[in-house]
Scaffold this active site. Structure first.
Site, PDB file in Angstrom:
ATOM      1  N   ASN A   9       0.860  -1.182   0.000  1.00 22.59           N
ATOM      2  CA  ASN A   9       0.000   0.000   0.000  1.00 22.59           C
ATOM      3  C   ASN A   9       0.898   1.235   0.000  1.00 22.59           C
ATOM      4  O   ASN A   9       1.497   1.573   1.020  1.00 22.59           O
ATOM      5  CB  ASN A   9      -0.908  -0.004   1.234  1.00 22.59           C
ATOM      6  CG  ASN A   9      -1.764   1.244   1.318  1.00 22.59           C
ATOM      7  OD1 ASN A   9      -1.934   1.969   0.337  1.00 22.59           O
ATOM      8  ND2 ASN A   9      -2.315   1.498   2.496  1.00 22.59           N
ATOM      9  N   TRP A  10       0.981   1.888  -1.164  1.00 22.40           N
ATOM     10  CA  TRP A  10       1.885   3.031  -1.287  1.00 22.40           C
ATOM     11  C   TRP A  10       1.288   4.331  -0.744  1.00 22.40           C
ATOM     12  O   TRP A  10       1.983   5.343  -0.695  1.00 22.40           O
ATOM     13  CB  TRP A  10       2.288   3.219  -2.752  1.00 22.40           C
ATOM     14  CG  TRP A  10       3.254   2.183  -3.233  1.00 22.40           C
ATOM     15  CD1 TRP A  10       3.913   1.248  -2.485  1.00 22.40           C
ATOM     16  CD2 TRP A  10       3.685   1.971  -4.586  1.00 22.40           C
ATOM     17  NE1 TRP A  10       4.720   0.478  -3.271  1.00 22.40           N
ATOM     18  CE2 TRP A  10       4.603   0.895  -4.571  1.00 22.40           C
ATOM     19  CE3 TRP A  10       3.382   2.586  -5.805  1.00 22.40           C
ATOM     20  CZ2 TRP A  10       5.225   0.425  -5.732  1.00 22.40           C
ATOM     21  CZ3 TRP A  10       3.992   2.111  -6.958  1.00 22.40           C
ATOM     22  CH2 TRP A  10       4.903   1.049  -6.916  1.00 22.40           C
ATOM     23  N   LYS A  11       0.008   4.321  -0.393  1.00 24.23           N
ATOM     24  CA  LYS A  11      -0.639   5.505   0.182  1.00 24.23           C
ATOM     25  C   LYS A  11      -0.427   6.706  -0.746  1.00 24.23           C
ATOM     26  O   LYS A  11      -0.534   6.563  -1.955  1.00 24.23           O
ATOM     27  CB  LYS A  11      -0.138   5.733   1.608  1.00 24.23           C
ATOM     28  CG  LYS A  11      -0.259   4.472   2.471  1.00 24.23           C
ATOM     29  CD  LYS A  11       0.086   4.671   3.915  1.00 24.23           C
ATOM     30  CE  LYS A  11      -0.023   3.352   4.657  1.00 24.23           C
ATOM     31  NZ  LYS A  11       0.177   3.503   6.109  1.00 24.23           N
ATOM     32  N   GLU A  97      -6.582   4.331   8.173  1.00 23.87           N
ATOM     33  CA  GLU A  97      -6.429   5.764   7.901  1.00 23.87           C
ATOM     34  C   GLU A  97      -7.694   6.338   7.278  1.00 23.87           C
ATOM     35  O   GLU A  97      -8.073   7.478   7.552  1.00 23.87           O
ATOM     36  CB  GLU A  97      -5.217   5.995   7.003  1.00 23.87           C
ATOM     37  CG  GLU A  97      -3.906   5.722   7.702  1.00 23.87           C
ATOM     38  CD  GLU A  97      -2.738   5.508   6.758  1.00 23.87           C
ATOM     39  OE1 GLU A  97      -1.621   5.291   7.266  1.00 23.87           O
ATOM     40  OE2 GLU A  97      -2.931   5.526   5.522  1.00 23.87           O
TER      41      GLU A  97
END
Length: 252
Positions: A9-11, A97
């Site tokens: 998950n590179w956000k 998040e």
């Protein structure tokens, strides 16, 4: 026996150029890893370019979020069909998040999961407790609520095909991670609930992965537990060699 499942998950990191450069190098580093499922979730702006760069490789592509409606006046949102068209095969839903910063609830997680399945995307549904909930001995009750409400209305076949990511909120981006024993207990509980509520086949086939400060030096100690099927990796997945090491050690 479930195949290990490792997702990055590179956000909100990496431009299109940086993302494509990563994939072009990474796909060569893992081309012989045929005994693990590998998925990368870039920002939406890089999704199509990453999918093209990963074409004909063993690296799958995921969106990081979606809206449950097919289309409409929802400024800034992206639908499941848009993700699919851009090249995604998976989508992360209900990341801590998103729940904490953007007020996502078990109800919205459910609606998004249903929309993802309708568009033939594999949901990676995130659940997990806060520090206050863990210290209050509420972890298992929180997981029960999130499973029951977030997956409401799904059948056993649908449950068996998706990925559940257990991510204790207190371990996201903090450098802390659940001990292997804590992760093992939570994963065993999640799988037992899936078996009880959706059937034995669903419990046997559903991937339950761990998320929360996963690194090359702790992935093996987590994945040796019977009910830990892999990992959802955040910051450590941004480095191509670090993520490659996590994938490799998940196979051992």
């Amino acid at each position: 026996m479930r195949t290990p499942f490792i997702a990055a998950n590179w956000k909100m990191y990496k431009t299109v150029l940086e993302a494509v450069s990563f994939i072009k190098e990474f796909r060569g580093l893992v081309r012989d890893f045929t005994d693990v499922e590998i998925v990368v979730a870039p920002p939406f702006t890089a999704l199509h370019a990453v999918a093209e760069a990963a074409r004909s490789s063993n690296v799958g592509v995921a969106g990081q979020n979606l809206h449950w409606e097919k289309e409409g006046a929802f400024t800034g949102e992206v639908s499941a069909n848009m993700l699919r068209e851009a090249g995604a095969e998976y989508v992360i839903i209900g990341h801590s998040e998103r729940r904490r910063l953007f007020q996502e609830t078990d109800e919205t997680v459910n609606r998004k999961t249903v929309a993802a399945l309708a568009a033939r995307l594999t949901p990676i549904v995130c659940i997990g407790e806060t520090l206050e909930e863990r210290e209050g001995n509420q972890t298992l009750a929180v997981l029960d609520r999130q499973i029951k409400q977030g997956l409401d209305g799904l059948n056993g076949d649908q449950i068996g095909a998706l990925v559940i990511a257990y991510e204790p909120v207190w371990a996201i981006g903090t450098g802390r991670n659940a001990t292997p024993e804590q992760a093992g207990e939570a994963h065993a509980h999640i799988r037992s609930r899936i078996r009880s509520w959706f059937g034995g086949a669903a419990g046997d086939h559903c991937h339950v992965i761990y998320g929360g400060s996963v690194k090359p030096d702790n992935i093996h100690s987590l994945i040796v537990h019977e009910d830990v099927d892999g990992a959802l990796v955040g910051g450590a997945s941004l480095d191509v060699h670090g993520f490659r090491d996590i994938v490799e050690r998940s196979r051992q």
